[in-house]
Structure formats: C-alpha cells, structure tokens
Design a protein around this motif. Sequence first.
Motif, PDB file in Angstrom:
ATOM      1  N   VAL A   1     -18.191   2.233  -0.544  1.00  0.00           N
ATOM      2  CA  VAL A   1     -17.624   0.990  -0.030  1.00  0.00           C
ATOM      3  C   VAL A   1     -17.772   0.980   1.492  1.00  0.00           C
ATOM      4  CG1 VAL A   1     -16.014   0.648  -1.945  1.00  0.00           C
ATOM      5  CG2 VAL A   1     -15.303   2.010   0.036  1.00  0.00           C
ATOM      6  N   ASP A   2     -17.396  -0.135   2.091  1.00  0.00           N
ATOM      7  CA  ASP A   2     -17.624  -0.304   3.527  1.00  0.00           C
ATOM      8  C   ASP A   2     -16.477   0.212   4.399  1.00  0.00           C
ATOM      9  OD1 ASP A   2     -20.181  -1.933   3.385  1.00  0.00           O
ATOM     10  OD2 ASP A   2     -18.849  -3.138   2.129  1.00  0.00           O
ATOM     11  N   GLY A   3     -15.346   0.511   3.777  1.00  0.00           N
ATOM     12  CA  GLY A   3     -14.216   0.984   4.570  1.00  0.00           C
ATOM     13  C   GLY A   3     -13.029   1.310   3.695  1.00  0.00           C
ATOM     14  N   VAL A   4     -11.946   1.715   4.340  1.00  0.00           N
ATOM     15  CA  VAL A   4     -10.737   2.101   3.624  1.00  0.00           C
ATOM     16  C   VAL A   4      -9.523   1.495   4.326  1.00  0.00           C
ATOM     17  CG1 VAL A   4     -10.533   4.278   4.920  1.00  0.00           C
ATOM     18  CG2 VAL A   4      -9.410   4.057   2.694  1.00  0.00           C
ATOM     19  N   ILE A   5      -8.567   1.053   3.516  1.00  0.00           N
ATOM     20  CA  ILE A   5      -7.280   0.558   4.008  1.00  0.00           C
ATOM     21  C   ILE A   5      -6.211   1.438   3.390  1.00  0.00           C
ATOM     22  CG2 ILE A   5      -5.663  -1.385   4.026  1.00  0.00           C
ATOM     23  CD1 ILE A   5      -8.142  -3.232   3.799  1.00  0.00           C
ATOM     24  N   CYS A   6      -5.373   2.056   4.227  1.00  0.00           N
ATOM     25  CA  CYS A   6      -4.403   3.023   3.722  1.00  0.00           C
ATOM     26  C   CYS A   6      -3.103   2.937   4.519  1.00  0.00           C
ATOM     27  CB  CYS A   6      -4.979   4.440   3.794  1.00  0.00           C
ATOM     28  SG  CYS A   6      -5.390   4.949   5.483  1.00  0.00           S
ATOM     29  N   GLY A   7      -2.187   3.840   4.193  1.00  0.00           N
ATOM     30  CA  GLY A   7      -0.900   3.935   4.889  1.00  0.00           C
ATOM     31  C   GLY A   7      -0.547   5.401   5.046  1.00  0.00           C
ATOM     32  N   HIS A   8       0.652   5.773   4.616  1.00  0.00           N
ATOM     33  CA  HIS A   8       1.142   7.143   4.465  1.00  0.00           C
ATOM     34  C   HIS A   8       1.552   7.834   5.762  1.00  0.00           C
ATOM     35  CE1 HIS A   8       1.951  10.957   2.640  1.00  0.00           C
ATOM     36  NE2 HIS A   8       0.970  11.566   3.282  1.00  0.00           N
ATOM     37  N   ILE A   9       0.703   7.853   6.793  1.00  0.00           N
ATOM     38  CA  ILE A   9       0.998   8.687   7.965  1.00  0.00           C
ATOM     39  C   ILE A   9       1.753   7.934   9.062  1.00  0.00           C
ATOM     40  CG2 ILE A   9      -0.898  10.273   7.548  1.00  0.00           C
ATOM     41  CD1 ILE A   9      -2.452   8.848   9.776  1.00  0.00           C
ATOM     42  N   HIS A  10       2.110   6.676   8.816  1.00  0.00           N
ATOM     43  CA  HIS A  10       2.896   5.886   9.767  1.00  0.00           C
ATOM     44  C   HIS A  10       2.212   5.792  11.136  1.00  0.00           C
ATOM     45  CE1 HIS A  10       7.006   6.363   7.526  1.00  0.00           C
ATOM     46  NE2 HIS A  10       5.979   6.327   6.684  1.00  0.00           N
ATOM     47  N   HIS A  11       0.905   5.631  11.108  1.00  0.00           N
ATOM     48  CA  HIS A  11       0.156   5.501  12.363  1.00  0.00           C
ATOM     49  C   HIS A  11      -0.860   4.377  12.196  1.00  0.00           C
ATOM     50  CE1 HIS A  11      -1.552   6.662  16.194  1.00  0.00           C
ATOM     51  NE2 HIS A  11      -2.755   6.686  15.636  1.00  0.00           N
ATOM     52  N   ALA A  12      -0.515   3.200  12.688  1.00  0.00           N
ATOM     53  CA  ALA A  12      -1.392   2.037  12.553  1.00  0.00           C
ATOM     54  C   ALA A  12      -2.657   2.233  13.389  1.00  0.00           C
ATOM     55  CB  ALA A  12      -0.660   0.777  13.006  1.00  0.00           C
ATOM     56  N   ALA A  13      -3.795   1.926  12.776  1.00  0.00           N
ATOM     57  CA  ALA A  13      -5.068   2.095  13.492  1.00  0.00           C
ATOM     58  C   ALA A  13      -6.148   1.262  12.807  1.00  0.00           C
ATOM     59  CB  ALA A  13      -5.476   3.571  13.519  1.00  0.00           C
ATOM     60  N   MET A  14      -7.181   0.950  13.592  1.00  0.00           N
ATOM     61  CA  MET A  14      -8.336   0.222  13.057  1.00  0.00           C
ATOM     62  C   MET A  14      -9.543   0.621  13.900  1.00  0.00           C
ATOM     63  SD  MET A  14      -8.657  -3.829  12.107  1.00  0.00           S
ATOM     64  CE  MET A  14      -8.204  -4.432  13.730  1.00  0.00           C
TER      65      MET A  14
ATOM     66  N   VAL B   1       0.823  -1.210   0.000  1.00  0.00           N
ATOM     67  CA  VAL B   1       0.000   0.000   0.000  1.00  0.00           C
ATOM     68  C   VAL B   1       0.865   1.270   0.000  1.00  0.00           C
ATOM     69  CG1 VAL B   1      -2.098   1.013   1.012  1.00  0.00           C
ATOM     70  CG2 VAL B   1      -1.641  -1.409   1.336  1.00  0.00           C
ATOM     71  N   GLY B   2       1.895   1.275  -0.840  1.00  0.00           N
ATOM     72  CA  GLY B   2       2.677   2.480  -1.084  1.00  0.00           C
ATOM     73  C   GLY B   2       3.878   2.699  -0.188  1.00  0.00           C
ATOM     74  N   ASP B   3       4.823   3.451  -0.711  1.00  0.00           N
ATOM     75  CA  ASP B   3       6.073   3.809  -0.030  1.00  0.00           C
ATOM     76  C   ASP B   3       6.861   2.582   0.418  1.00  0.00           C
ATOM     77  OD1 ASP B   3       5.371   6.397  -0.469  1.00  0.00           O
ATOM     78  OD2 ASP B   3       5.225   6.984   1.636  1.00  0.00           O
ATOM     79  N   MET B   4       6.785   1.534  -0.366  1.00  0.00           N
ATOM     80  CA  MET B   4       7.604   0.359  -0.071  1.00  0.00           C
ATOM     81  C   MET B   4       9.066   0.663  -0.364  1.00  0.00           C
ATOM     82  SD  MET B   4       5.743  -1.979   1.241  1.00  0.00           S
ATOM     83  CE  MET B   4       6.858  -3.377   1.159  1.00  0.00           C
TER      84      MET B   4
ATOM     85  N   ALA C   1     -17.708  -7.583   2.580  1.00  0.00           N
ATOM     86  CA  ALA C   1     -17.411  -6.158   2.780  1.00  0.00           C
ATOM     87  C   ALA C   1     -16.389  -5.695   1.748  1.00  0.00           C
ATOM     88  CB  ALA C   1     -16.884  -5.926   4.195  1.00  0.00           C
ATOM     89  N   ARG C   2     -16.584  -4.496   1.205  1.00  0.00           N
ATOM     90  CA  ARG C   2     -15.702  -3.951   0.184  1.00  0.00           C
ATOM     91  C   ARG C   2     -14.863  -2.822   0.781  1.00  0.00           C
ATOM     92  NH1 ARG C   2     -18.426  -1.361  -3.526  1.00  0.00           N
ATOM     93  NH2 ARG C   2     -17.080  -1.786  -5.323  1.00  0.00           N
ATOM     94  N   MET C   3     -13.535  -2.925   0.599  1.00  0.00           N
ATOM     95  CA  MET C   3     -12.598  -1.975   1.185  1.00  0.00           C
ATOM     96  C   MET C   3     -11.797  -1.257   0.105  1.00  0.00           C
ATOM     97  SD  MET C   3     -12.993  -2.290   4.450  1.00  0.00           S
ATOM     98  CE  MET C   3     -13.937  -3.442   5.462  1.00  0.00           C
ATOM     99  N   LEU C   4     -11.817   0.067   0.140  1.00  0.00           N
ATOM    100  CA  LEU C   4     -10.980   0.863  -0.750  1.00  0.00           C
ATOM    101  C   LEU C   4      -9.538   0.787  -0.244  1.00  0.00           C
ATOM    102  CD1 LEU C   4     -10.685   3.015  -3.044  1.00  0.00           C
ATOM    103  CD2 LEU C   4     -11.092   4.748  -1.262  1.00  0.00           C
ATOM    104  N   VAL C   5      -8.612   0.422  -1.128  1.00  0.00           N
ATOM    105  CA  VAL C   5      -7.199   0.335  -0.774  1.00  0.00           C
ATOM    106  C   VAL C   5      -6.468   1.465  -1.494  1.00  0.00           C
ATOM    107  CG1 VAL C   5      -5.131  -1.112  -0.721  1.00  0.00           C
ATOM    108  CG2 VAL C   5      -7.400  -2.174  -0.549  1.00  0.00           C
ATOM    109  N   ILE C   6      -5.866   2.369  -0.717  1.00  0.00           N
ATOM    110  CA  ILE C   6      -5.233   3.554  -1.290  1.00  0.00           C
ATOM    111  C   ILE C   6      -4.112   3.992  -0.352  1.00  0.00           C
ATOM    112  CG2 ILE C   6      -6.922   5.063  -0.159  1.00  0.00           C
ATOM    113  CD1 ILE C   6      -6.759   6.921  -2.598  1.00  0.00           C
ATOM    114  N   HIS C   7      -3.017   4.532  -0.910  1.00  0.00           N
ATOM    115  CA  HIS C   7      -1.916   4.937  -0.031  1.00  0.00           C
ATOM    116  C   HIS C   7      -2.351   6.057   0.907  1.00  0.00           C
ATOM    117  CE1 HIS C   7       2.053   5.554   1.514  1.00  0.00           C
ATOM    118  NE2 HIS C   7       2.055   6.822   1.111  1.00  0.00           N
TER     119      HIS C   7
END
Length: 280
Positions: A204-217, A49-52, A121-127
């Motif tokens: 969609v039902d939710g979003v999966i992202c990265g970028h801010i270096h703060h893991a959360a759910m 999910v980006g910045d690898m 459930a459908r999740m948007l995956v975006i950096h």
Amino acid sequence: MDQTAKPDDDVIRVRAMFISDAHLGTRGCQAAMLLDYLRHYDADVIYLVGDMIDGWRLRSGWYWPQLHNDVVQKLLRKVRKGARLIYVPGNHDEFLRDYVGSNFGDIEICDRAVHESADGARMLVIHGDQFDIVMRHARWLAFLGDGAYSAALIANTWLNAARRKLGLTYWSLSAWAKLKVKDAVNFIGSFEELLASEARRHEVDGVICGHIHHAAMHDRFGVRYMNTGDWVESCTALVEHYDGRYELLRWADVVREREARAAAALAAVAVNGEVSRKAA
C-alpha cells in the motif's frame, strides 16, 4: 491553518476522519476537547483507530462521567446521519477484538483496514500495538508503564486545571516530558519505521496508526506515515479532504486561535464603543 478548516464554520465536512487513543474511561481523557472537535467536523467515513475506550483502567476502577458518554453519543449520532464507522481496536480496548469481523449496522469492527483516498492512494489503517516490542514481549512491563503514565496524566490534569484558573490554555506536561527523553524519541523512530515496513509488506502507499500518542505525518521511510496522535496529550486528529489531501489537526491550537480571535473581537468592540462615546 488551511482555509478549509476554519473552526468558526458551523460544520466542516471531510471525506474521512481518523481518531485514536481517546482513552475514554480515564481522568486523563480530554473529552471536552474531543467533543468540541466532533461538533465542528463531519465525515463520510470515520475510523476509530484503537484505544478509544480504556478497558485496562475501567477494570481497575469505574470512571465514566457524562462528557465521556456525550462523546459516544455524538459518534453514534453521526452514524445515524449516514456516516460509516470503522472501529479498529487497540490494546486498551482489546476486548473488542473478540468481535472482529462483526458489523453492527453501519459500525464495522476489524483488526485492520485499507482506506482508499480520493486520489487512489491506499492506506493501511492499524492501531499499531502489534509493533510495540514491549507490548509483544513484556506485557507485564506495559501494564507497569501504564500505571506510571496514568500518574503523569493525573499530574497533567491538575496542572491544566490551575492553568485554566490563570486564564492560560491547555499544555501537555506528559507530551513535553516524553519528547525530552532520548529513549522515548528513539522508540518513536523505531515504531514509525516498523509501521512503514508493514505498509510496504501490504503493498500500500502508506499507513495510518495511533498507539504511541505522537501525532506525525511524513514520508521519511519511503511511504506515507501518519499517526493520528491522541486525546489525552496532544488532542489531535487526522482528516482527509475531498481532493485526497490529508491534514493533521491540532485541536488545542485551533481552540487557542479561536479564543484569541474572540478576545480580539471583544477588544475591538470595546475600543469602537469608547470612540463612539467620546464622539458623542
């Protein structure tokens, strides 16, 4: 930790795994920790999910140790074994956005994706950098901030080298400092709310992202928000189990628990040996 995620098992198979912000090519990357995680987990589909890869840092000076190469080879080995790999580039590996829509065997590069969970459930995956106000409107400031952040990560590397010599476990100075700064906390909240709005816009039902270096759910903004975290500070990844349940893995904690169990087992062996010796 969930019983399905015991790190002592040879390999734990999950339906999907989501990894972001490894920043391979930088000294702050916790490549050994990431490689350890990849040795313990396999998935049907892997989302990067980006910045690898940190193209920003590599442009200013080449740094690519063997461990970073091992991470790439481990991911490619999973693809050869049948995993589908979807790469959603971020701002630090934006050079890959020139290849959005391309498919290299079982490796797909896309600007964003929609992942359908086992329960439908459908999740948007975006950096997520598209929703970072600094990145969108003051790109020069983002580069300046990246330099300061890199300096903090170098300090973090030296600190953890000293901690290892003292027999202490990994701890992130930069993550701790970030959560102590009010403006950073407010930025995280605003970012999460913007990403939740984007998920609603895509119906969609939710979003999966990265970028801010703060893991959360959480579900704080009316949809499921999941941030995979990173592999320079928190060492976290998100997995989806075969029942559609998502789990946020904090790998530094996993390693800490594993080492504690190993130490306890060694202590038990030593005690049993001493008891046996005395009995004899």
